[in-house]
Design an enzyme around this catalytic site. Structure first.
Site, PDB file in Angstrom:
ATOM      1  N   GLY A   1       7.446 -13.470  17.806  1.00  0.00           N
ATOM      2  CA  GLY A   1       8.411 -14.605  17.036  1.00  0.00           C
ATOM      3  C   GLY A   1       7.501 -14.485  15.703  1.00  0.00           C
TER       4      GLY A   1
ATOM      5  N   CYS B   1       3.300  -9.014  20.980  1.00  0.00           N
ATOM      6  CA  CYS B   1       3.148  -9.390  19.446  1.00  0.00           C
ATOM      7  C   CYS B   1       2.664 -10.982  19.530  1.00  0.00           C
ATOM      8  CB  CYS B   1       4.315  -8.998  18.654  1.00  0.00           C
ATOM      9  SG  CYS B   1       4.095  -9.213  16.818  1.00  0.00           S
ATOM     10  N   TYR B   2       3.617 -11.597  18.891  1.00  0.00           N
ATOM     11  CA  TYR B   2       2.984 -13.202  18.431  1.00  0.00           C
ATOM     12  C   TYR B   2       2.753 -13.555  19.958  1.00  0.00           C
ATOM     13  CZ  TYR B   2       3.767 -18.169  17.950  1.00  0.00           C
ATOM     14  OH  TYR B   2       3.050 -19.601  18.068  1.00  0.00           O
TER      15      TYR B   2
ATOM     16  N   HIS C   1       5.537  -3.265  19.944  1.00  0.00           N
ATOM     17  CA  HIS C   1       6.710  -3.692  20.589  1.00  0.00           C
ATOM     18  C   HIS C   1       7.218  -2.617  21.600  1.00  0.00           C
ATOM     19  CE1 HIS C   1       7.935  -7.457  18.545  1.00  0.00           C
ATOM     20  NE2 HIS C   1       7.318  -6.686  17.361  1.00  0.00           N
TER      21      HIS C   1
ATOM     22  N   GLU D   1       9.521  -2.731  23.941  1.00  0.00           N
ATOM     23  CA  GLU D   1      10.759  -2.914  24.178  1.00  0.00           C
ATOM     24  C   GLU D   1      11.786  -2.079  23.055  1.00  0.00           C
ATOM     25  OE1 GLU D   1       9.035  -5.046  22.846  1.00  0.00           O
ATOM     26  OE2 GLU D   1       9.918  -6.272  21.311  1.00  0.00           O
TER      27      GLU D   1
ATOM     28  N   GLY E   1      39.755  -5.808  25.098  1.00  0.00           N
ATOM     29  CA  GLY E   1      38.245  -5.460  25.117  1.00  0.00           C
ATOM     30  C   GLY E   1      37.636  -5.565  26.627  1.00  0.00           C
ATOM     31  N   VAL E   2      36.382  -4.912  26.535  1.00  0.00           N
ATOM     32  CA  VAL E   2      35.791  -4.571  27.803  1.00  0.00           C
ATOM     33  C   VAL E   2      35.350  -5.778  28.592  1.00  0.00           C
ATOM     34  CG1 VAL E   2      33.523  -4.269  26.825  1.00  0.00           C
ATOM     35  CG2 VAL E   2      33.965  -3.194  28.874  1.00  0.00           C
ATOM     36  N   ASP E   3      35.199  -7.021  28.038  1.00  0.00           N
ATOM     37  CA  ASP E   3      34.695  -8.131  28.589  1.00  0.00           C
ATOM     38  C   ASP E   3      35.848  -8.722  29.526  1.00  0.00           C
ATOM     39  OD1 ASP E   3      32.391  -7.683  27.364  1.00  0.00           O
ATOM     40  OD2 ASP E   3      32.488  -9.356  26.024  1.00  0.00           O
TER      41      ASP E   3
ATOM     42  N   LYS F   1      25.781  -6.890  27.595  1.00  0.00           N
ATOM     43  CA  LYS F   1      26.971  -5.934  27.565  1.00  0.00           C
ATOM     44  C   LYS F   1      26.760  -4.538  27.864  1.00  0.00           C
ATOM     45  CE  LYS F   1      30.712  -5.604  24.698  1.00  0.00           C
ATOM     46  NZ  LYS F   1      31.635  -6.480  24.396  1.00  0.00           N
TER      47      LYS F   1
END
Ligand code: XMP
Length: 527
Positions: A69, A96-97, A183, A185, A239-241, A383
């Site tokens: 954050g 991190c934070y 990080h 991730e 679209g894909v969604d 997604k």
């Protein structure tokens, strides 16, 4: 918006019995953390940072991750979690934070670093245990911090350090609490996946129950049960969604599904035909195509202000959709391809963070106006999960990997007033660019590649004649989340081919520029 209406969602059910909660402290990476956890086959949800410990305990997560954050823990008003969560006995990983907060709460000292660290750093691992089990002595990690833990109480043991950060990874000696200053991730921490996996499987004891094939099966079954013999309307956008939403519904209820495609005249070249042929290849269901080009263009005549264009297109879309929907008798439900980030960012998730960004772009207000109940089978998915699910459901790769296209379509890429003539020029140029990038094998490597028609004419020379014609810009970006983006470093030869072809083949264009702005401060679209 999906916020208050009753919603039939997907079939997460007991697949979420094994879940991780990410407490969001305002990090741009909170969603990325959740995606990375799910990639390791563990369901993960993002919740408010200050949820009471009791509420968190009642959700029975296998583990808790405190996100990064932008704040400093020692500042007044800095976001904090309920300290009671450290007493729940549930494993906690602070990133991190999140690490600074955990150490600050449990007896450490956080302050400014002497040298702020942004970017790649070399992590020396002292104790390859717990989170760091199986890692080599030294790994590359991604740092992004101005504060760090400078001292820890005797309750903590350091696991790893960098040259400037003595406590880059720590473990509490009594409690199942861990901290990482870097990080794990982000892809710039190449072994970050192993670290998260260690946390999930070694520390939290997860077994890996989150699989999209199970999700699909459960969702289809639950949609079938909940919808019964009623009819569902689903808007298709190309679209894909919306395609994955329709595919799930088609598997669940077959001919009880009716789809509506509104052709607003702002689609790309041949797009209507492509959507219709994909549809008839994959769904033997009812399709309504609303030919509304004229109505949209009439609404847009003389309008140059981007938000006003969006507003008019939005209203007209609702009108067209409504007119068609009321013709479909017996419809009780409206299906939308709302995704988890839409739900989070619009503040609609139960116990999720407050709305941070914007209302999402779906069919606002329609369900209420038409008295429909909402079906949003993708509202728990990211997604990348929707794409995987689409492939599992047998949708073709080219549809699954199609670049996103804004709801207002080419209207926001045709700067200034929108006319049919300008749209046709734009469509030709856009098709050349997309075909060329596909031919170069780079379509999948970029996130969005398109052309913008500029409201500028410039002088050129063609043959022996002077020309005074339009300029277009090619925009190609790479991004993970569309919140930030960098312009794609396309090869010069490819740009040259795009430019030559546009100028030779598209009447009315004599100049091509390449947009080299990142987001922020620019946006991806020009309007
Ligand atoms: P910007 O231009 O804000 O775009 O950087 C971020 C992403 O959102 C898409 N976009 C829209 N999508 N309606 C939509 O459905 C809109 O009004 C809209 N404006 C931007 C854009 O294409 C990009 O993917």
């Amino acid at each position: 918006m999906a916020g208050n209406a009753p919603v039939i969602s997907g079939g997460v059910g007991e697949l979420a019995d094994e879940k991780i909660l990410v407490l969001d402290f305002g990090s741009q990476y909170a969603q990325l953390i959740a995606r990375r956890v799910r990639e390791q086959n563990v369901y993960c949800e993002i919740v408010r940072h200050n949820l009471p410990a009791e509420t968190i305990g009642a959700k029975k997560p296998r583990g808790i991750i405190l996100s990064g954050g932008p704040s400093s823990v020692y500042e007044e008003g800095a976001p904090r979690c309920d300290p009671g969560i450290f007493e729940l006995g549930i494993p906690i990983l602070g990133i991190c934070y999140g690490m600074q907060l955990a150490c600050d709460t449990l007896g450490g000292r956080v302050g400014h670093c002497h040298t702020r660290e942004f970017g790649r750093a070399s992590l020396k691992i002292g104790k390859a245990e717990h989170l760091l089990a199986g890692l080599p002595d030294k790994i590359d990690v991604w740092m992004s911090h101005g504060d760090q833990v400078n001292e820890v109480s005797a309750d903590f043991e350091p696991l790893a350090a960098t040259d400037t950060c003595p406590f880059a990874a720590v473990a509490h000696k009594r409690l199942p609490v861990f901290g990482l200053q870097f990080h794990p991730e982000v892809t710039h921490t190449p072994l970050g996946g192993t670290i998260l996996r260690n946390f999930l499987y070694n520390v939290c004891g997860c077994e890996g129950r989150w699989h999209l094939s199970d999700f699909a099966e459960r969702t289809i079954k639950s949609l079938r049960e909940r919808i019964g013999s009623d009819r569902v309307i689903c808007g298709l956008s190309g679209g894909v969604d919306s395609a994955v939403t329709a595919a799930l519904l088609f598997k669940a209820i077959g001919p009880q599904l009716s789809c509506i495609l509104v052709d607003n005249g702002l689609l790309r070249k041949d797009e209507q035909a492509a959507v219709i042929s994909e549809f008839s290849d994959h769904f033997k269901s009812d399709l309504h195509v609303v030919q509304a080009e004229e109505r949209f263009l009439k609404q847009l005549a003389g309008i140059t202000e981007p938000q006003e264009k969006r507003r008019r297109i939005g209203y007209m879309f609702v009108d067209c959709f409504k007119e068609e929907a009321v013709k479909i008798s017996g419809a009780k439900y409206l299906a939308q391809g709302t995704l988890y980030p839409d739900v989070i960012e619009s503040g609609a998730a139960a116990d999720g963070p407050a709305a941070t960004i914007k209302l999402h772009h779906n069919v606002g207000g329609l369900p209420e106006q038409l008295g429909f109940e909402l079906v949003e089978p993708l509202r728990d998915l990211f997604k990348d999960e929707v794409r995987k699910l689409g492939l599992e459901l047998g949708l073709p790769e080219h549809l699954i990997w199609r670049h996103p296209f804004p709801g207002p379509g080419l209207a926001v890429r045709c700067l200034g007033e929108v006319t049919k003539e300008k749209l046709d020029v734009l469509r030709e140029a856009d098709q050349i660019v997309v075909n060329e990038i596909k031919a170069a094998g780079l379509y999948r490597e970029t996130s969005q590649t398109f052309v913008v028609l500029l409201p500028v004419q410039s002088v050129g020379v063609m043959g022996d004649a002077r020309t005074y014609e339009n300029a277009v810009a090619i925009r190609s970006v790479n991004t993970d989340d569309f919140m930030t983006a960098d312009w794609s470093r396309l090869p010069y030869d490819l740009l040259a081919r795009m430019s030559t072809r546009i100028i030779n083949e598209v009447r009315g264009v004599n100049r091509v520029c390449y947009d080299i702005s990142s987001k922020p401060p620019a946006t991806i679209e020009w309007e």
